[in-house]
Scaffold this active site. Structure first.
Site, short mmCIF file in Angstrom:
data_model
loop_
_atom_site.label_atom_id
_atom_site.label_comp_id
_atom_site.label_asym_id
_atom_site.label_seq_id
_atom_site.Cartn_x
_atom_site.Cartn_y
_atom_site.Cartn_z
N SER A 110 0.95 -1.13 -0.03
CA SER A 110 0.12 -0.09 -0.14
C SER A 110 0.86 1.32 -0.05
O SER A 110 1.94 1.19 0.58
CB SER A 110 -0.77 0.02 1.43
OG SER A 110 -1.55 1.25 1.43
N TYR B 162 -0.99 -1.28 10.13
CA TYR B 162 -1.02 -1.48 8.65
C TYR B 162 0.20 -0.84 8.03
O TYR B 162 0.80 -1.67 7.11
CB TYR B 162 -2.27 -0.73 8.28
CG TYR B 162 -2.62 -1.16 7.03
CD1 TYR B 162 -3.24 -2.39 6.48
CD2 TYR B 162 -2.59 0.02 6.01
CE1 TYR B 162 -3.72 -2.59 5.16
CE2 TYR B 162 -2.93 -0.22 4.58
CZ TYR B 162 -3.58 -1.37 4.20
OH TYR B 162 -3.92 -1.67 2.74
N LYS C 57 2.81 -3.19 6.04
CA LYS C 57 2.84 -3.07 4.56
C LYS C 57 4.32 -2.61 4.00
O LYS C 57 4.91 -2.97 2.87
CB LYS C 57 1.87 -1.78 4.12
CG LYS C 57 0.44 -2.48 3.99
CD LYS C 57 0.26 -3.68 3.14
CE LYS C 57 -1.26 -3.90 3.00
NZ LYS C 57 -1.70 -5.23 2.35
P1 NAD Z 1 -11.21 -6.04 1.10
O1 NAD Z 1 -11.19 -6.33 2.56
O2 NAD Z 1 -12.41 -6.03 0.24
O3 NAD Z 1 -10.55 -7.64 0.78
C1 NAD Z 1 -9.49 -8.26 1.50
C2 NAD Z 1 -9.53 -9.77 1.31
O4 NAD Z 1 -8.68 -10.58 2.32
C3 NAD Z 1 -10.98 -10.42 1.93
O5 NAD Z 1 -11.40 -11.14 0.97
C4 NAD Z 1 -10.74 -10.98 3.15
O6 NAD Z 1 -11.60 -12.17 3.51
C5 NAD Z 1 -9.47 -11.52 2.97
N1 NAD Z 1 -8.75 -12.03 4.16
C6 NAD Z 1 -8.51 -11.27 5.12
N2 NAD Z 1 -7.72 -11.80 6.13
C7 NAD Z 1 -7.61 -13.24 5.48
C8 NAD Z 1 -6.62 -14.01 6.09
N3 NAD Z 1 -6.49 -14.27 7.31
N4 NAD Z 1 -6.46 -15.25 5.07
C9 NAD Z 1 -6.88 -15.15 4.01
N5 NAD Z 1 -7.71 -14.09 3.41
C10 NAD Z 1 -8.14 -13.19 4.20
O7 NAD Z 1 -9.97 -5.22 0.98
P2 NAD Z 1 -9.25 -4.83 -0.34
O8 NAD Z 1 -9.59 -3.46 -0.60
O9 NAD Z 1 -9.78 -5.65 -1.51
O10 NAD Z 1 -7.82 -5.28 -0.11
C11 NAD Z 1 -7.04 -6.27 -0.77
C12 NAD Z 1 -5.55 -5.77 -0.75
O11 NAD Z 1 -5.29 -4.66 -0.96
C13 NAD Z 1 -5.12 -5.65 1.10
O12 NAD Z 1 -3.82 -6.51 1.12
C14 NAD Z 1 -5.26 -4.53 1.16
O13 NAD Z 1 -4.43 -4.10 2.33
C15 NAD Z 1 -4.67 -3.74 -0.05
N6 NAD Z 1 -4.80 -2.48 -0.26
C16 NAD Z 1 -6.10 -1.95 -0.53
C17 NAD Z 1 -6.31 -0.56 -0.67
C18 NAD Z 1 -7.83 0.08 -0.67
O14 NAD Z 1 -7.77 1.09 -0.91
N7 NAD Z 1 -8.83 -0.96 -0.71
C19 NAD Z 1 -5.27 0.36 -0.65
C20 NAD Z 1 -3.91 -0.29 -0.69
C21 NAD Z 1 -3.66 -1.75 -0.41
#
Ligand code: NAD
Length: 244
Positions: A140, A153, A157
């Site tokens: 991130s 977080y 990251k």
């Molecule tokens: P989200 O919450 O929609 O999806 C996260 C997924 O990870 C979910 O399906 C959840 O069930 C799964 N998960 C959580 N804990 C788990 C575990 N212990 N084992 C297996 N699966 C697990 O969020 P997202 O926005 O789709 O995020 C996906 C990735 O992108 C993450 O790593 C997040 O940190 C990163 N990210 C997201 C954003 C954003 O703005 N949405 C920005 C930067 C990084």
């Protein structure tokens, strides 16, 4: 990516779902890892199959070492190989540091950082033998620039970036590339409670990103030849929120 096998962790929704669909669209067999929603994971597998793709879902919590070992050995038994690992699973437990509970610190480190370590180590053995592989870690921009209320977080990251670069160096001579994708603010369940009106002015491109835009970057880094000479990099998909 025809004939390649890709594992996407936390793939039942959000960015992981978009990555699974993108890799399947380009011909990969996609293993949908999930922890909670069997229903969402099953629906995604059916969607991929209805597009003519190959896919199945496996439940495993990436923060539990033994579950990850079982996940990877089951995939190797079922599919014979793993060409692409996308470490996407992640959680947030936001609080200002002074009020942050130890449990919330630990669970974010366990899923977002140790989960990447467990999956990478489990997959690396077979990739090292084959002298081929692509590992893509979803970090991130918060891991690069910090964020008030997200010390856990941001630390996790940032740790993923260190892990990415170290494994990239360890595996480079064996034909395995390891890169990270750093999204900015992407429209998913994770960001649904953020005040978009307060954040948009900081984003030069003026909008939140979409999961599909992150998935496109992942697909590029997973490509067999187009990204073959790229390793240890952090590709920001952030609308320009952090430049330089
Ligand atoms: P989200 O919450 O929609 O999806 C996260 C997924 O990870 C979910 O399906 C959840 O069930 C799964 N998960 C959580 N804990 C788990 C575990 N212990 N084992 C297996 N699966 C697990 O969020 P997202 O926005 O789709 O995020 C996906 C990735 O992108 C993450 O790593 C997040 O940190 C990163 N990210 C997201 C954003 C954003 O703005 N949405 C920005 C930067 C990084």
């Amino acid at each position: 990516m025809i004939g390649q096998v890709a594992v996407v962790t936390g793939a039942s929704r959000g960015i992981g779902r978009a990555i699974a669909l993108e890799l399947a669209t380009f011909g990969a067999e996609v293993i949908v890892n999930y922890t909670n929603s069997t229903e969402d994971a099953t629906e995604l597998v059916q969607t991929i199959r209805s597009m003519g793709g190959k896919s199945y879902a496996l439940k495993a919590n990436v923060s539990i070492e033994q579950e990850v070992e079982n996940l990877i050995s089951t995939i190797l038994q079922n599919s014979g190989q793993i060409d692409v690992l996308v470490n996407n699973a992640g959680i947030t437990r936001d609080a200002l540091l002074i009020r942050m509970k130890t449990h919330d610190w630990q669970s974010v480190i366990d899923v977002n950082l140790s989960g990447v370590f467990f999956c990478t180590r489990a997959v690396a053995r077979s990739m090292l033998k084959k002298k081929k592989g692509r590992i893509i870690n979803i970090t991130s921009v918060v891991g690069l620039m910090g964020n008030a209320g997200q010390a856990n977080y941001a630390a996790a990251k940032a740790g993923v970036i260190g892990l990415t670069r170290s494994t990239a160096k360890e595996f480079a001579s064996r034909g395995i590339t390891v890169n990270a994708v750093a999204p900015g603010f992407i429209d998913t369940d994770m960001t649904k409670n953020l005040r978009a009106d307060l954040l948009l002015s900081a984003i030069p491109l003026g909008t939140f990103g979409t999961p599909e835009q992150v998935a496109g970057a992942v697909r590029f880094l997973a490509a067999d030849s187009a990204a073959a000479y790229i390793t240890g990099q952090v590709l920001q998909v952030d609308g320009g929120i952090m430049m330089g």
